[in-house]
Motif scaffolding. Structure first.
Motif, PDB file in Angstrom:
ATOM      1  N   THR A 129       0.825  -1.197   0.000  1.00  0.00           N
ATOM      2  CA  THR A 129       0.000   0.000   0.000  1.00  0.00           C
ATOM      3  C   THR A 129       0.869   1.260   0.000  1.00  0.00           C
ATOM      4  O   THR A 129       0.651   2.175  -0.794  1.00  0.00           O
ATOM      5  N   SER A 132       3.098   1.375  -3.374  1.00  0.00           N
ATOM      6  CA  SER A 132       2.301   1.647  -4.573  1.00  0.00           C
ATOM      7  C   SER A 132       1.772   3.079  -4.563  1.00  0.00           C
ATOM      8  O   SER A 132       1.688   3.718  -5.614  1.00  0.00           O
ATOM      9  N   TYR A 196      -1.944  -2.083  -8.291  1.00  0.00           N
ATOM     10  CA  TYR A 196      -2.298  -1.040  -7.322  1.00  0.00           C
ATOM     11  C   TYR A 196      -1.747   0.320  -7.745  1.00  0.00           C
ATOM     12  O   TYR A 196      -2.366   1.353  -7.486  1.00  0.00           O
ATOM     13  N   THR A 241      -6.917  -0.895  -1.592  1.00  0.00           N
ATOM     14  CA  THR A 241      -5.658  -1.591  -1.853  1.00  0.00           C
ATOM     15  C   THR A 241      -5.326  -2.572  -0.741  1.00  0.00           C
ATOM     16  O   THR A 241      -4.982  -3.731  -0.982  1.00  0.00           O
ATOM     17  N   GLU A 245      -5.154  -6.642  -1.163  1.00  0.00           N
ATOM     18  CA  GLU A 245      -3.902  -7.365  -0.986  1.00  0.00           C
ATOM     19  C   GLU A 245      -4.039  -8.398   0.131  1.00  0.00           C
ATOM     20  O   GLU A 245      -3.501  -9.500   0.032  1.00  0.00           O
TER      21      GLU A 245
END
Lengths: 323, 335, 459
Positions: A129, A132, A196, A241, A245
């Motif tokens: 997170t 990205s 992402y 995100t 994930e």
């Protein structure tokens, strides 16, 4: 610490207050933000124009919800059935039994597998997170020659089927001496992930630039603009995100299968595969064990998802600028 | 399914009409070009700070596998013995491989059916959720449920629920007097069946669209209402343009994913287990590639297959990017 | 795109740096310096891939093997063999010490040098190859070399619903494959359809997986004994396929039959025999236990599957132990393979299973071990479950004595794929048996030729 979860700095401190970098905000940036405000945020549910509309939405959702939930309910109920009744299509088991769970629990060091999975999941989701978001910001905010080509390259990495890059990737981790550890299951996420990056970039592109330019004019540095303005605004997409994930890592079997050998390092999907294979031996499928294993894999995720998404996504809509 | 340019009818409610080609497409950077050496560096340096994680990761973990697989596509390689360079032989062999054509056709057809449906269904669900108020958290979880279920279970459930004789899908169709087809065994119906099955995992896209919807300024809806725009006109003129970046993302990503579809079809028709009945209609490209790589141990040929797919996806995505420049509206470009 | 060359340049440099570690190990890493001796003390580690210790049969044998191995530290990499997992390990130059695979995977792994020929291992450890079923040894022998130590076997027996047979005036001899015209006729009598919906499957010829069985029943084989020539288009094959597909066509086509078959609760009380929705089919012996467990009152009748000459026939498969090239402990791997497949180990396993069945109050129906000496011994331990189950167990042992198999095949996956493709295309009505098999023959033969050429190259 992770983006999008827990305490986030208020976006607009009172004018004159020093921010984390010790710089004093002037009215300028606050004004720019205040001006952008109505375009960015709305209250959570001020869109109800009619009771009727809401009731209709509810009815439609319930019907669709049944379609979506049915297969899972089927799975859960099958996990409480003895072998002979797994496929009898009753939602209420004729013979209710906990045996499958007891058996899975006895056969497998589930607690250890769960712990491994939680470690990998937390590391993978938080790193991907943050990284990205950084990369997405780099693509969304800055203008430089070659940006398009470079972003094309990011997308290109999604286009080659994993089946052919799997072994070369394995060789890299092997050269780094990480095969057999949990590292390869998450460390790749330190560098962001194309999916992402693309997602968050799309979101950033939708934010008005004046906001960030104003902050720059006020002397915020590049990192400050990203961290104190862009990230708080991007909370909904960062939450998405994180959730995606968590889901992806939680159910990731392939990497666990090729990188892990010792059953003490197994993640839940990898461990359950070993169990299920053993019960599928010689074609003699013990479906009751397979469905039970599926339920055990899925339920913790559902709980986490339900709690997290409520907090995060709903929180986002009502938090932030309205104070 | 694309966002049309918002008409001016909704007046203030609509974003400024776009200059043709004016919207910043994903790769339409128009930096100030300067001849002085080093100016590029100055321009790009701050961006590179943010891009560095990806660049490092790309160089260490992605570039080499990609280049290496490109090299392998020029070799005869079974993973067990060292690769043997054979030039373009794999690519020549592909030209006369009838299974490849079948697989590519299946995949293209699947993607063509699946992506539009996927986008429409997830948009409808997201719009409904957006109006659901309090219960939306619960329903979001419900819609995301199938995404969390292990693929092996999904594949098995597909065979069960879509069974032509007594699957629940046909039972429900029967209530409406429709005689359902043999989804799982009739070659003509296998792909539509898998498309419907894949719709079951739209949860992810729904969540993305919902996050986008939550960010549409209320103000725009207010003014649309003052203009007397009805539900549909508001949706078309306000909602769709405002969430077009998210829609665009979903279309591109699902196209890429559609071309690489594997899991459920593999489990249902090709996986080990209780079935040896593989259905040609479900032979998707990556399944064929997978068979070549790990079934027949032709990793060299599989790499060549992968690069062909790479090129196909690349072309399709490039077309989408070009089209998107005209149709996607980015708030950030308003000056 | 002016900048991308730089990126690719950097990437290429990285590739050069890393390129050194990407080589396979095939052909290298033989066991020339391994000392196989059943009397030696062994040490070190033994990593086993593809084998799971879950039931009492596995555990009892593992105990025997671990005793034999002494100080060796055994690590089971649990779960069925996954080729991606195995090949990743091979590519990195660190394959497991021992592999547990399907016998029909042995051929192609051997042809590519991924596993070792076991001549020295067999000699050194004193493994008695003649105690194993000939058909099983054939499945792990390529070009005269043995590459695997076989264990377990699956055989088919004819399973039928006695009530349905009686009602239709059909005898079990008419559905056991010995007289195919009679079987077609019996199927017509047994099958029931109404309005395009199947209600009772008369006979299930179990395509595509049992095509080799029907071909063997007619005295043919899909591949020559030396595994060099495909015989997919042989008259026996065309005839068998035409007949077996005809069985489906007489009941509304394969698609309808399969959908109906899939809708039954195969492993449960709603199975086709218990619900009187299937007349007869050939099926692997383990299904006997399933039926006995979930529907002990099902009106069953059993026989072996029989060839057109009236003799019992079965088409067998099973597992095998193989030693990967470049493994780190071939001596221990070899001893493990010997111990696990020894009569002693099987006896211990059978005793454990017998005790477990007794505790559940269920009959012990035997284990087919692939080891004839052990089979015979275990057959003596079988506990009666009453009729019809006892005759089912009897049929299983008889079938085991008459089992045949395909020889190890250096292109096994392609061969299998070509065959299945052909059968599926015929089943779906996309091709006629003759043309489909001719096409499959061409594909399979090409794959075989390539594989053998590769093998000659490697020598």
């Amino acid at each position: 610490m992770s983006a999008g979860v827990g305490v986030t700095p208020p976006l607009v401190p009172p004018a004159g207050a020093a921010d984390a970098k010790g710089r004093v905000r002037t009215a300028g940036s606050a004004d720019a933000i205040a001006e952008a405000e109505p375009r960015l945020v709305r209250g959570p549910s001020r869109r109800r124009r009619s009771r009727v509309g809401q009731v209709l939405a509810w009815i439609a959702l319930t019907v669709l919800g049944i379609v979506f939930v049915y297969p899972f309910v089927w799975l859960v109920s099958a996990s409480f059935k003895p072998r002979g009744e797994v496929f009898d299509n009753r939602l209420i088991p004729e013979t209710f039994t906990f045996d499958n769970y007891v058996q899975v629990w006895q056969e497998a060091p589930l607690a250890l597998w769960l712990l491994n999975t939680v470690i990998v999941t937390v590391l993978a989701a938080t790193t991907v997170t943050i990284s990205s978001a950084m990369v997405a910001w780099g693509f969304a905010y800055f203008r430089f020659r070659g940006r398009g080509a470079l972003f094309g390259l990011v997308l290109a990495t999604m286009m080659l089927p994993g089946a052919v890059t799997m072994i070369p990737t394995f060789l890299i981790w092997n050269a780094l001496g990480q095969v057999g550890t949990l590292t390869p299951l998450w460390a790749g996420n330190l560098f962001g992930s194309a999916f992402y990056i693309f997602l968050i970039r799309q979101f950033f592109l939708g934010l008005p630039r004046d906001l960030f330019d104003a902050a720059r004019v006020d002397g915020a540095n590049q990192w400050g603009v990203f961290w104190h303005i862009a990230v708080p605004l991007a909370k909904p997409v960062l939450a998405v995100t994180l959730i995606f994930e968590v889901q992806a890592v939680w159910t990731d079997l392939m990497r666990a299968l090729i990188y892990l050998r010792d059953s003490d390092t197994f993640t839940v999907p990898r461990g359950l595969k070993a169990l299920v294979d053993a019960y599928g031996f010689g074609g003699e499928w013990h479906w009751e064990i397979i469905v039970t294993a599926s339920v055990i894999t899925t339920v913790p995720m559902i709980i986490v998802f339900f709690l997290a998404q409520r907090k995060i996504i709903d929180g986002v809509a009502s938090s932030g600028l309205k104070g | 399914m694309t966002a049309a340019a918002p008409s001016a009818a909704a007046g203030a409610a609509t974003p400024a009409a776009r200059r043709p080609g004016g919207a910043e497409g994903p790769d339409a950077s128009r930096p100030v070009r300067s001849r002085r050496p080093g100016s590029w560096w100055r321009e790009a340096r701050p961006a590179l700070l943010f891009l560095s994680p990806w660049i490092i990761g790309f160089l260490v973990f992605t570039a080499w596998p990609m280049i290496y697989s490109a090299y392998l596509s020029l070799t005869d390689y079974d993973v067990i013995n060292s690769p043997e360079f054979i030039g373009v032989e794999n690519y020549v062999a592909m030209a006369s491989d009838d299974k490849l054509l079948l697989a590519l056709g299946n995949t293209a057809l699947f993607t063509l059916m699946q992506v539009p449906l996927y986008v429409v269904v997830s948009l409808i669900l997201a719009l409904l959720l957006d109006r659901a108020g309090r219960a939306s958290g619960f329903f979001r979880t419900v819609f995301f449920l199938p995404k969390m279920t292990p693929p092996v279970a999904v594949g098995v459930l597909f065979l069960l629920l879509f069974n032509g004789q007594n699957g629940i899908v046909n039972t429900v169709l029967g209530w409406f007097g429709i005689d359902g087809p043999a989804w799982t065994t009739d070659p003509a119906w296998v792909k539509p069946g898998l498309v419907f099955m894949s719709l079951w995992t739209v949860g992810a896209s729904v969540i993305i669209l919902l996050a986008a919807l939550r960010n549409v300024p209320e103000m725009l809806y207010e003014s649309a209402r003052l203009d007397g725009a009805g539900f549909w006109r508001t949706a078309w003129n306000v909602t769709v343009p405002m969430i077009s970046p998210a829609l665009f993302f979903i279309i591109v990503v699902n196209t890429i994913a559609g071309f690489q579809t594997f899991d459920e079809a593999y489990t249902a028709f090709f996986g080990s287990g209780n079935t040896t009945y593989s259905n040609d209609a479900a032979l998707f490209y990556v399944i064929y590639l997978f068979q070549q790589a790990f079934g027949f141990l032709n990793m060299g040929y599989a790499s060549a297959l992968a690069w062909l797919l790479f090129v196909v996806i690349m072309i399709v995505t490039a077309i989408q990017l070009v089209v998107s420049r005209r149709l996607v509206y980015y708030e950030g470009d308003r000056k | 795109m002016q900048r991308t060359p730089i990126v690719f340049g950097l990437a290429a440099a990285t590739a050069l740096l890393l390129g050194g570690c990407a080589v396979g190990t095939g052909g290298s890493g033989g066991d020339a310096d391994a000392e196989y001796d059943s009397g030696s003390d062994l040490s070190g580690e033994l990593s086993v891939m593809g084998f799971s210790a879950v039931d009492e049969v596995a555990q009892a044998r593992i105990d025997v093997a671990e005793t034999e191995l002494g100080d060796v530290d055994v690590e089971l990499i649990e779960g069925e063999l996954d080729l991606q997992q195995f090949l990743s390990a091979v590519a990195s130059g660190e394959p497991p010490s021992l592999l547990y695979a399907d016998r029909d995977q042995i051929g192609s792994l051997a042809a590519r040098g991924a596993i070792l020929p076991l001549e020295r291992c067999i000699e050194g450890e004193g493994i008695e190859m003649d105690q194993f079923l000939e058909s099983a040894v054939g499945q792990v022998t390529l070009d005269g070399e043995v590459y695997g130590i076989p264990e377990f076997s699956q055989v088919q027996v004819t399973m039928a619903n006695a009530d349905l047979l009686q009602a239709a005036g059909v005898t079990i001899e008419q559905v056991n494959g010995s007289d195919r015209a009679a079987m077609t006729e019996a199927n017509r009598k047994l099958a029931k359809t109404s309005g395009g919906q199947v209600q009772v499957i008369g006979v299930d010829s179990k395509l595509p997986e049992f095509l080799p069985l029907w071909v063997a029943g007619a005295g043919g084989s899909l591949i020559s004994d030396d595994a060099k020539t495909a015989q997919l288009d042989s008259p026996e094959a065309v005839e068998a396929l035409t007949w077996a597909v005809g069985i489906y066509d007489d009941q509304g086509g394969f698609s309808a039959v399969k959908a109906f078959r899939d809708s039954a609760d195969f492993f449960g009380e709603g199975n086709q025999f218990a619900t009187n929705t299937l007349g007869a089919m050939p099926m692997e012996q383990w299904y006997l236990n399933v039926l006995n467990d979930v529907s002990p009152d099902a009106p069953m009748a059993f026989d072996t599957v029989r060839g057109t000459d009236g003799e019992p026939i079965a088409f067998t498969g099973g597992s095998a132990w193989a030693i990967p090239s470049g493994g780190d402990n071939p001596e221990a791997a070899c001893r493990w393979a010997r111990a696990m497949t020894s009569t002693d180990a099987w006896r211990a396993a059978a005793e454990a299973r017998l005790a477990a069945r007794d505790a559940e109050g269920k009959p012990f129906t035997g284990i087919l071990t692939g080891n004839q000496v052990a089979d015979e011994e275990i057959q003596g331990m079988v506990t009666g479950g009453g009729e019809p189950w006892d005759s089912g167990v009897e049929a299983m042992y008889e079938a085991n004595d008459h089992a045949v198999a395909m020889p190890a095949n250096p292109a096994d996956a392609e061969f299998e794929d070509a065959m299945q493709d052909a059968v599926n295309r015929v089943l779906n009505g996309q091709a006629e048996p003759e043309e489909a098999l001719a096409e499959a023959q061409e594909k399979a033969q090409k794959a075989l030729d390539d594989a053998w050429a590769e093998l000659e190259d490697g020598d």
